[in-house]
Scaffold this motif. Structure first.
Motif, PDB file in Angstrom:
ATOM      1  N   ILE A 168       0.832  -1.201   0.000  1.00  0.00           N
ATOM      2  CA  ILE A 168       0.000   0.000   0.000  1.00  0.00           C
ATOM      3  C   ILE A 168       0.868   1.253   0.000  1.00  0.00           C
ATOM      4  O   ILE A 168       0.586   2.225  -0.698  1.00  0.00           O
ATOM      5  N   GLU A 169       1.954   1.209   0.740  1.00  0.00           N
ATOM      6  CA  GLU A 169       2.829   2.377   0.794  1.00  0.00           C
ATOM      7  C   GLU A 169       3.559   2.580  -0.542  1.00  0.00           C
ATOM      8  O   GLU A 169       3.736   3.714  -0.989  1.00  0.00           O
ATOM      9  N   ILE A 170       3.938   1.485  -1.175  1.00  0.00           N
ATOM     10  CA  ILE A 170       4.567   1.609  -2.502  1.00  0.00           C
ATOM     11  C   ILE A 170       3.581   2.250  -3.477  1.00  0.00           C
ATOM     12  O   ILE A 170       3.925   3.145  -4.243  1.00  0.00           O
ATOM     13  N   GLU A 171       2.333   1.809  -3.396  1.00  0.00           N
ATOM     14  CA  GLU A 171       1.314   2.361  -4.297  1.00  0.00           C
ATOM     15  C   GLU A 171       1.139   3.850  -4.039  1.00  0.00           C
ATOM     16  O   GLU A 171       0.948   4.633  -4.957  1.00  0.00           O
ATOM     17  N   ARG A 172       1.194   4.235  -2.769  1.00  0.00           N
ATOM     18  CA  ARG A 172       1.020   5.641  -2.434  1.00  0.00           C
ATOM     19  C   ARG A 172       2.134   6.494  -3.047  1.00  0.00           C
ATOM     20  O   ARG A 172       1.909   7.584  -3.535  1.00  0.00           O
ATOM     21  N   GLN A 173       3.340   5.961  -3.034  1.00  0.00           N
ATOM     22  CA  GLN A 173       4.465   6.703  -3.587  1.00  0.00           C
ATOM     23  C   GLN A 173       4.414   6.738  -5.116  1.00  0.00           C
ATOM     24  O   GLN A 173       4.792   7.725  -5.727  1.00  0.00           O
ATOM     25  N   PHE A 174       3.963   5.630  -5.711  1.00  0.00           N
ATOM     26  CA  PHE A 174       4.019   5.491  -7.166  1.00  0.00           C
ATOM     27  C   PHE A 174       2.637   5.325  -7.788  1.00  0.00           C
ATOM     28  O   PHE A 174       2.459   4.587  -8.749  1.00  0.00           O
ATOM     29  N   LYS A 175       1.688   6.015  -7.237  1.00  0.00           N
ATOM     30  CA  LYS A 175       0.294   5.873  -7.664  1.00  0.00           C
ATOM     31  C   LYS A 175       0.104   5.992  -9.173  1.00  0.00           C
ATOM     32  O   LYS A 175      -0.693   5.271  -9.767  1.00  0.00           O
ATOM     33  N   GLY A 176       0.851   6.886  -9.788  1.00  0.00           N
ATOM     34  CA  GLY A 176       0.650   7.191 -11.201  1.00  0.00           C
ATOM     35  C   GLY A 176       1.276   6.194 -12.154  1.00  0.00           C
ATOM     36  O   GLY A 176       1.090   6.293 -13.363  1.00  0.00           O
ATOM     37  N   ARG A 177       2.023   5.238 -11.628  1.00  0.00           N
ATOM     38  CA  ARG A 177       2.676   4.314 -12.546  1.00  0.00           C
ATOM     39  C   ARG A 177       2.409   2.850 -12.198  1.00  0.00           C
ATOM     40  O   ARG A 177       2.514   1.972 -13.044  1.00  0.00           O
ATOM     41  N   ILE A 178       2.065   2.604 -10.923  1.00  0.00           N
ATOM     42  CA  ILE A 178       1.858   1.223 -10.478  1.00  0.00           C
ATOM     43  C   ILE A 178       0.383   0.946 -10.227  1.00  0.00           C
ATOM     44  O   ILE A 178      -0.308   1.734  -9.583  1.00  0.00           O
ATOM     45  N   LEU A 179      -0.077  -0.170 -10.754  1.00  0.00           N
ATOM     46  CA  LEU A 179      -1.419  -0.636 -10.423  1.00  0.00           C
ATOM     47  C   LEU A 179      -1.275  -1.733  -9.364  1.00  0.00           C
ATOM     48  O   LEU A 179      -0.669  -2.772  -9.621  1.00  0.00           O
ATOM     49  N   LEU A 180      -1.795  -1.471  -8.176  1.00  0.00           N
ATOM     50  CA  LEU A 180      -1.750  -2.449  -7.092  1.00  0.00           C
ATOM     51  C   LEU A 180      -3.004  -3.301  -7.157  1.00  0.00           C
ATOM     52  O   LEU A 180      -4.112  -2.803  -6.970  1.00  0.00           O
ATOM     53  N   LEU A 181      -2.833  -4.577  -7.446  1.00  0.00           N
ATOM     54  CA  LEU A 181      -3.999  -5.456  -7.542  1.00  0.00           C
ATOM     55  C   LEU A 181      -4.351  -6.029  -6.176  1.00  0.00           C
ATOM     56  O   LEU A 181      -3.524  -6.049  -5.267  1.00  0.00           O
ATOM     57  N   PRO A 182      -5.585  -6.522  -6.030  1.00  0.00           N
ATOM     58  CA  PRO A 182      -5.936  -7.229  -4.793  1.00  0.00           C
ATOM     59  C   PRO A 182      -4.988  -8.418  -4.641  1.00  0.00           C
ATOM     60  O   PRO A 182      -4.448  -8.927  -5.621  1.00  0.00           O
ATOM     61  N   SER A 183      -4.832  -8.871  -3.399  1.00  0.00           N
ATOM     62  CA  SER A 183      -3.810  -9.872  -3.116  1.00  0.00           C
ATOM     63  C   SER A 183      -4.038 -11.211  -3.819  1.00  0.00           C
ATOM     64  O   SER A 183      -5.168 -11.626  -4.041  1.00  0.00           O
ATOM     65  N   PHE A 184      -2.942 -11.868  -4.101  1.00  0.00           N
ATOM     66  CA  PHE A 184      -2.939 -13.256  -4.551  1.00  0.00           C
ATOM     67  C   PHE A 184      -2.952 -14.110  -3.275  1.00  0.00           C
ATOM     68  O   PHE A 184      -1.978 -14.152  -2.546  1.00  0.00           O
ATOM     69  N   VAL A 185      -4.090 -14.725  -3.010  1.00  0.00           N
ATOM     70  CA  VAL A 185      -4.260 -15.438  -1.743  1.00  0.00           C
ATOM     71  C   VAL A 185      -4.062 -16.941  -1.953  1.00  0.00           C
ATOM     72  O   VAL A 185      -4.566 -17.508  -2.916  1.00  0.00           O
ATOM     73  N   TYR A 186      -3.313 -17.570  -1.043  1.00  0.00           N
ATOM     74  CA  TYR A 186      -3.100 -19.019  -1.151  1.00  0.00           C
ATOM     75  C   TYR A 186      -3.043 -19.628   0.234  1.00  0.00           C
ATOM     76  O   TYR A 186      -2.847 -18.920   1.227  1.00  0.00           O
ATOM     77  N   PHE A 187      -3.237 -20.946   0.314  1.00  0.00           N
ATOM     78  CA  PHE A 187      -3.160 -21.631   1.595  1.00  0.00           C
ATOM     79  C   PHE A 187      -1.781 -22.258   1.749  1.00  0.00           C
ATOM     80  O   PHE A 187      -1.227 -22.786   0.784  1.00  0.00           O
ATOM     81  N   LEU A 188      -1.258 -22.185   2.951  1.00  0.00           N
ATOM     82  CA  LEU A 188       0.100 -22.687   3.157  1.00  0.00           C
ATOM     83  C   LEU A 188       0.223 -24.179   2.884  1.00  0.00           C
ATOM     84  O   LEU A 188       1.285 -24.672   2.574  1.00  0.00           O
ATOM     85  N   ASN A 189      -0.898 -24.902   3.006  1.00  0.00           N
ATOM     86  CA  ASN A 189      -0.771 -26.339   2.761  1.00  0.00           C
ATOM     87  C   ASN A 189      -0.979 -26.725   1.293  1.00  0.00           C
ATOM     88  O   ASN A 189      -1.033 -27.908   0.976  1.00  0.00           O
ATOM     89  N   PHE A 190      -1.087 -25.757   0.413  1.00  0.00           N
ATOM     90  CA  PHE A 190      -1.069 -26.082  -1.025  1.00  0.00           C
ATOM     91  C   PHE A 190       0.267 -26.730  -1.352  1.00  0.00           C
ATOM     92  O   PHE A 190       1.306 -26.308  -0.841  1.00  0.00           O
TER      93      PHE A 190
END
Ligand code: FES
Lengths: 169, 158
Positions: free
Chosen positions: B49-71
Motif C-alpha cells: 500500500i505504501e509503494i502504491e502511495r508513492q508510485f500511484k501514477g505508474r503502479i497498479l496495485l492489484l488485490p492480493s494473490f491469496v493461497y493456503f500454506l498447505n497447497f
C-alpha cells in the motif's frame, strides 16, 4: 365475549412486538446519523493539524513534514498521514506544498534527481516543478503542486488537512 | 492506482503511463503457522500500500494473490501460472509479485517472473509511529529498486 379476550400469551407477544418495533427505530437513528456524518465532515475539514515543526526551524530549503489525523469515513475511523514540503520563501512567507504529482499522483521529492537540482522531481514519468511548485513545461504535469493552508500557534506550524489547488502557471 | 472503480477509469485513460503491476502474495493457514502467516500478510500488504502511495501514477496495485500454506508446490505453481499468463497478456511492461514467503522464489523464477521477497518483520507489538517508521524504511529501499528497473528498461529501448 370470553373468546375475544386477549390471552396472556397474545398480550405478551403484542408487547414484545411493540418493544421490537421501538428497538428497530432506535437502531435506525444512529445509522442515519452516521450516514449523514461524512457530509458534516467536509466542514470540519477546515481544521488545522499541529505538526511537530517549530516555525523558526524552517529555512529556505524545502523539508519534508509528515502529520497525522483521524478521519471518519462512514462506519470506520482511519488514520491519515499527510506529507508536505515546507520552506520559507524570499519574503519569509511559509510555503507548504503537497507532494502529490499533478500528473497521475505519484509522490514528488525535492532535489532528488542529480540532473535537476533544486527542483521537485516525480520519479514516475519525470515530472518537474520549480521550488514554488510551478510545473515545468514540457514535462507531464499540467498544473502547479497544490498547497496546504497554514497557521502558526505558539511557534508551532499547523497545516490544513487537505491541500488545495493554486491558480497560475 | 488501486483496484477501485475510480482508479480503473484513470487507468483506462492513461494506460501508457501505468505500465507496472504489483501483486501482494498473502498466505492463509489455521495451524501453528497461522500466526506467522497472518503477520506476514499484514506486513506485505502494508508495504504494498505504501509503494502504491508513492508510485500511484505508474503502479497498479492489484488485490492480493491469496493461497493456503498447505497447497503443494505443484498447486501453487499452477495457480500462479494462470495469474502470470493473464497478466502478461495485457500490455503491462513490468509485473512484480511481492511476498515474504521464500517458497515462491523458485516458482516465480521458473515462470521468468519477478518476485520481490522481503522477510517479514512482526509489527503487532508496535504502536502506529514505530510501525510507520519500519514500513517507511523498507519501502525507501524498494522505491530505488523500482526506479532502477524502469530506468533499465528505458535504457534498453533507447
Ligand atoms: S505521475 Fe508524476 S509525472 Fe506522471
Amino acid at each position: 365475549m370470553s373468546e375475544q379476550r386477549v390471552t396472556r400469551r397474545q398480550f405478551l407477544s403484542y408487547t414484545i412486538m411493540g418493544v421490537g418495533g421501538f428497538m428497530a427505530v432506535a437502531s435506525v437513528m444512529p445509522m442515519l446519523r452516521m450516514a449523514v456524518d461524512p457530509v458534516l465532515q467536509v466542514e470540519a475539514g477546515g481544521d488545522f493539524i499541529a505538526t511537530t515543526v517549530k516555525v523558526d526551524e524552517l529555512t529556505n530549503e524545502p523539508t519534508r513534514v509528515d502529520f497525522q489525523f483521524e478521519q471518519e469515513d462512514g462506519w470506520y475511523t482511519s488514520n491519515v498521514t499527510q506529507t508536505a514540503w515546507v520552506y520559507k520563501d524570499d519574503k519569509g512567507e511559509i510555503i507548504a506544498l503537497s507532494p502529490v504529482c499533478k500528473h497521475l499522483g505519484c509522490t514528488v521529492n525535492w532535489n532528488s534527481n542529480k540532473d535537476h537540482p533544486n527542483q521537485f522531481f516525480c520519479p514516475c514519468h519525470k515530472g518537474l516543478y520549480e521550488k514554488d511548485g510551478t510545473n515545468v513545461p514540457g514535462t507531464p504535469p499540467r498544473g502547479p503542486l497544490d498547497r496546504y493552508k497554514y497557521k502558526v500557534k505558539d511557534g508551532v506550524l499547523y497545516l490544513s488537512r487537505r491541500a488545495s489547488a493554486v491558480r497560475g502557471a | 492506482m488501486r483496484w477501485t472503480a475510480q482508479d480503473f477509469s484513470t487507468f483506462t485513460l492513461s494506460k501508457e503511463y501505468i505500465d507496472t503491476v504489483l501483486i501482494p502474495m498473502v498466505p492463509i493457514s489455521f495451524d501453528e503457522r497461522g500466526k506467522d502467516a497472518a503477520s506476514g500478510s499484514e506486513f506485505i500488504q502494508m508495504i504494498a500500500i505504501e509503494i502504491e502511495r508513492q508510485f500511484k501514477g505508474r503502479i497498479l496495485l492489484l488485490p492480493s494473490f491469496v493461497y493456503f500454506l498447505n497447497f503443494s508446490d505443484q498447486d501453487k505453481k499452477m495457480l500462479l501460472t494462470k495469474w502470470h499468463h493473464e497478466l502478461t497478456k495485457k500490455s503491462f511492461k513490468h509485473l512484480f509479485f511481492i511476498s515474504s514467503d521464500q517458497s515462491w522464489k523458485s516458482i516465480v523464477e521458473q515462470l521468468k517472473g519477478e518476485l520481490i521477497w522481503i522477510p517479514s518483520i512482526p509489527l503487532e507489538h508496535l504502536d502506529g509511529t514505530n510501525k510507520m517508521a519500519i514500513i517507511d524504511n523498507q519501502v525507501k529501499q524498494l522505491l530505488n529498486f523500482f526506479v532502477e528497473k524502469w530506468q533499465a528498461a528505458e535504457d534498453v529501448n533507447a
